[in-house]
Design a protein around this motif. Structure first.
Motif, short mmCIF file in Angstrom:
data_model
loop_
_atom_site.label_atom_id
_atom_site.label_comp_id
_atom_site.label_asym_id
_atom_site.label_seq_id
_atom_site.Cartn_x
_atom_site.Cartn_y
_atom_site.Cartn_z
N ALA A 241 -2.21 1.13 -2.89
CA ALA A 241 -1.95 -0.33 -2.89
C ALA A 241 -2.64 -1.01 -3.96
N ALA A 242 -3.61 -0.48 -4.40
CA ALA A 242 -4.11 -1.36 -6.00
C ALA A 242 -2.69 -1.18 -7.30
N GLN A 243 -1.83 -0.68 -7.25
CA GLN A 243 -1.24 -0.30 -7.94
C GLN A 243 0.24 -0.90 -7.79
N VAL A 244 0.28 -1.81 -6.08
CA VAL A 244 1.29 -2.11 -6.45
C VAL A 244 1.89 -3.43 -7.01
N GLU A 245 1.10 -3.75 -7.77
CA GLU A 245 1.87 -5.34 -8.80
C GLU A 245 2.41 -4.63 -10.24
N ARG A 246 1.31 -3.95 -10.61
CA ARG A 246 1.89 -2.78 -11.94
C ARG A 246 3.08 -2.28 -11.63
N GLU A 247 3.50 -1.86 -10.49
CA GLU A 247 4.89 -0.97 -10.57
C GLU A 247 5.88 -1.93 -11.25
N ARG A 248 6.45 -0.40 -11.93
CA ARG A 248 7.53 -1.51 -12.58
C ARG A 248 8.96 -1.03 -12.09
N PHE A 249 9.42 -0.22 -11.08
CA PHE A 249 10.14 0.23 -10.44
C PHE A 249 10.38 0.03 -9.27
N TRP A 250 11.53 -0.05 -8.14
CA TRP A 250 12.11 -0.43 -7.16
C TRP A 250 12.24 0.44 -6.02
N SER A 251 12.93 1.67 -6.06
CA SER A 251 13.41 2.41 -5.93
C SER A 251 12.51 3.04 -4.72
N LEU A 252 13.24 3.69 -3.68
CA LEU A 252 12.36 3.92 -2.58
C LEU A 252 11.51 5.71 -2.94
N TYR A 253 12.60 6.31 -3.40
CA TYR A 253 12.16 7.54 -3.42
C TYR A 253 10.72 7.67 -5.17
N SER A 254 10.98 6.22 -6.20
CA SER A 254 10.30 6.67 -7.47
C SER A 254 9.64 4.96 -7.66
N GLY A 255 9.46 4.68 -6.76
CA GLY A 255 8.98 2.63 -6.92
C GLY A 255 8.79 2.33 -5.74
N LEU A 256 8.46 1.17 -5.37
CA LEU A 256 7.49 0.17 -4.97
C LEU A 256 8.14 0.09 -3.80
N THR A 257 9.09 0.16 -2.91
CA THR A 257 9.47 0.59 -1.69
C THR A 257 9.05 1.59 -1.35
N LEU B 175 -3.34 4.28 10.84
CA LEU B 175 -4.60 4.17 10.21
C LEU B 175 -5.50 2.42 10.89
N ASP B 176 -4.26 1.58 11.55
CA ASP B 176 -4.62 0.74 10.94
C ASP B 176 -6.05 -0.10 10.12
N ASP B 177 -4.89 -0.24 8.85
CA ASP B 177 -5.65 -0.79 7.55
C ASP B 177 -5.37 -2.17 7.35
N PRO B 178 -5.82 -3.10 7.79
CA PRO B 178 -5.37 -4.01 7.13
C PRO B 178 -4.44 -3.84 4.79
N VAL B 179 -6.11 -3.76 4.57
CA VAL B 179 -5.60 -3.86 3.51
C VAL B 179 -3.55 -2.97 2.28
N CYS B 180 -3.63 -2.27 3.70
CA CYS B 180 -2.61 -1.50 2.88
C CYS B 180 -1.02 -2.10 3.78
N GLU B 181 -1.10 -2.63 4.82
CA GLU B 181 -0.62 -3.77 5.04
C GLU B 181 -0.25 -4.61 4.39
N ARG B 182 -1.30 -5.57 3.48
CA ARG B 182 -1.40 -6.53 2.98
C ARG B 182 -1.10 -6.45 1.40
N ALA B 183 -0.92 -5.08 0.70
CA ALA B 183 -0.07 -4.34 -0.73
C ALA B 183 1.48 -4.22 0.02
N ALA B 184 1.48 -3.68 1.64
CA ALA B 184 3.02 -3.66 1.16
C ALA B 184 3.73 -5.30 2.00
N ARG B 185 3.36 -5.86 2.27
CA ARG B 185 4.13 -6.89 2.46
C ARG B 185 3.69 -7.28 0.49
#
Length: 105
Positions: free
Chosen positions: A59-75, A88-98
């Motif tokens: 989650a902490a790396q979401v903003e820094r990821e340069r690639f977009w793909s499903l297998y090797s990137g942000l998706t 695990l009902d974690d709101p931090v992870c949900e916000r980062a995914a969004r």
């Protein structure tokens, strides 16, 4: 591939070798691909904590990821973070995914 874990500033990372200096938060070769695997396989809640710590690092790396793909990137990172939120009902992870998917769009 043998994976080793180590604490990070934001949680826990898995690396492909103990002397590897880079973390890989992606789905195919990195932390996002294994974040819930032990918990799923063994059904043991001890692994839920490791999964959550790993997801927090991703989650902490979401903003820094340069690639977009499903297998090797942000998706793929967003998919793993969403899975952690669902399991695990974690709101931090949900916000980062969004944030990740919004950045992707």
């Amino acid at each position: 591939m043998v994976l080793s874990d180590r604490p990070s500033e934001h949680g826990l990372i898995w690396k492909s070798a103990a002397d590897d200096t880079d973390s890989d938060p992606t789905l195919y070769h990195g932390g996002a691909g294994i974040v819930l695997e032990a918990h799923d396989h063994f059904g043991d809640d001890r692994y839920a904590e490791a999964a959550l710590r790993g997801a927090r690092d991703i989650a902490a790396q979401v903003e820094r990821e340069r690639f977009w793909s499903l297998y090797s990137g942000l998706t793929g990172m967003a998919v793993a973070l969403r899975a952690v939120h669902i399991r695990l009902d974690d709101p931090v992870c949900e916000r980062a995914a969004r944030r990740g998917l919004a950045h992707h769009r």
